[in-house]
Write an enzyme that holds these catalytic residues in place. Sequence first.
Site, PDB file in Angstrom:
ATOM      1  N   SER A  67       7.157  -3.032  -0.450  1.00 47.87           N
ATOM      2  CA  SER A  67       6.590  -4.025  -0.370  1.00 47.87           C
ATOM      3  C   SER A  67       5.804  -5.344  -1.871  1.00 47.87           C
ATOM      4  O   SER A  67       5.955  -6.008  -1.767  1.00 47.87           O
ATOM      5  CB  SER A  67       6.032  -4.590   0.834  1.00 47.87           C
ATOM      6  OG  SER A  67       6.580  -4.468   1.939  1.00 47.87           O
ATOM      7  N   LYS A  70       7.814  -7.298  -3.943  1.00 42.89           N
ATOM      8  CA  LYS A  70       7.415  -8.545  -3.219  1.00 42.89           C
ATOM      9  C   LYS A  70       7.008  -9.285  -4.253  1.00 42.89           C
ATOM     10  O   LYS A  70       6.664 -10.440  -4.615  1.00 42.89           O
ATOM     11  CB  LYS A  70       6.617  -8.710  -1.804  1.00 42.89           C
ATOM     12  CG  LYS A  70       7.952  -8.673  -0.903  1.00 42.89           C
ATOM     13  CD  LYS A  70       7.420  -8.317   0.412  1.00 42.89           C
ATOM     14  CE  LYS A  70       7.920  -8.288   1.429  1.00 42.89           C
ATOM     15  NZ  LYS A  70       7.426  -6.776   2.378  1.00 42.89           N
ATOM     16  N   SER A 127       3.796 -10.285   5.061  1.00 46.85           N
ATOM     17  CA  SER A 127       4.065  -9.540   4.156  1.00 46.85           C
ATOM     18  C   SER A 127       5.577  -9.443   4.777  1.00 46.85           C
ATOM     19  O   SER A 127       6.981  -8.385   4.872  1.00 46.85           O
ATOM     20  CB  SER A 127       4.216  -8.089   4.285  1.00 46.85           C
ATOM     21  OG  SER A 127       4.601  -7.260   3.165  1.00 46.85           O
ATOM     22  N   LYS A 229      -0.995  -6.869  -3.081  1.00 48.17           N
ATOM     23  CA  LYS A 229       0.109  -6.606  -2.044  1.00 48.17           C
ATOM     24  C   LYS A 229      -0.368  -4.936  -1.639  1.00 48.17           C
ATOM     25  O   LYS A 229      -0.396  -4.309  -2.264  1.00 48.17           O
ATOM     26  CB  LYS A 229       1.627  -6.753  -2.727  1.00 48.17           C
ATOM     27  CG  LYS A 229       2.306  -6.980  -2.069  1.00 48.17           C
ATOM     28  CD  LYS A 229       2.205  -7.414  -1.269  1.00 48.17           C
ATOM     29  CE  LYS A 229       3.076  -7.977   0.523  1.00 48.17           C
ATOM     30  NZ  LYS A 229       2.437  -6.393   1.051  1.00 48.17           N
TER      31      LYS A 229
END
Length: 388
Positions: A67, A70, A127, A229
Amino acid sequence: MVAVVRIRAFRTRIAMGLAVALFAAGLGPVAQAASIETIAKQAILVDVSTNTVLFDKNADQRMPPSSMSKIMTMYMVFEAIKDGRLSLDSMLPVSERAWRMQGSKMFVELHNNIKVDDLIKGVIVQSGNDACIVFAEALAGSEPAFAERMTKRAKEIGLKDSNLTNATGWPDPNHYMTARDISIVAERLIRDFPEFYHYYSIRDFKYHGITQGNRNPLLYRGIGVDGMKTGHTEAGGYGLTASGEREGRRLVLVVNGLPSMQARADESARLIEWGFREFATYALFKAGETIEQVPVWLGAQDTVPVTVPEDMKVTMARAERGGMKVSLVSNAPVAAPVKKGDVVGKVVISAPGFPGKEVPVVAAQDVEKLGFVGRALAAAKFLVFGAS
């Protein structure tokens, strides 16, 4: 003729052709560079104010970014908002594909239209894989098309070894990044879209009746971290991209391949704290400030003041400060005419254990060339007295 000139307290006049030892800008014993080890498989820690890598481990090794990719997805979203293709109040439709997406979710409702502001929070705080697909389909028509655009844009902003096949970080052997590339896009997002960075410090977000907390463990530790993140896949392990600021210094950390959530939290905090504690940024010269006077050959003036085009700062281990040396290197004398902004040399910073840094210096004003009579007199003077 190359002149290497010491800058004593950053203020010593140049002598033409002079070659002298570099001036030590600090006092005290010379210390070894700060060092640290980590159990992370890949890691990089960067002071973004001076673009200085404080630590890296396998930073150019391809890895599943999970993730953390992202961040690139949101770079594309923020760019679309800045370009006017989206607004925070835009309403985007939820397809069945987005609604059915597994993994971490915002829990978007099928066929609903959701405000961009909420979707941003869904991606960053929760997320949400589903929210990422809503964005991808809105901006490019499909997730594969969005991934192609994202990979192309990643290369344009300086990512050298990243290939993105989806908007979410979903496991795919062809979806990879390096820790260095993630640090670059993180820094670019912070710098290019400061008006949107605050989303990364939001600690929880409620949508569809479900409240979810931000998964970034360092937001809760009071160590100056304000983003960015987390990530996790079976292949990549536990990862985190984190950024924080103290006393005007911003660090970006990327770690991956950690064995557990607890290890991710503890190791990331340890590395960030180390970076703030062991390193400092030192201001040397301001843009436009006269550093020295460089001799000019056959000029209407004997010398030209030189400066740096941008504020000059250097980041190094605090223990290295005592051994820092600063010098000005130029091809003196500079032949007239000289135009303001011409590069006439460089400032070189060195220290034991420090990789070194060079910054060009430029002329701070024009210097016209002497006329025929002036050149003849200067040549005669040179023949009689030599260089002075």
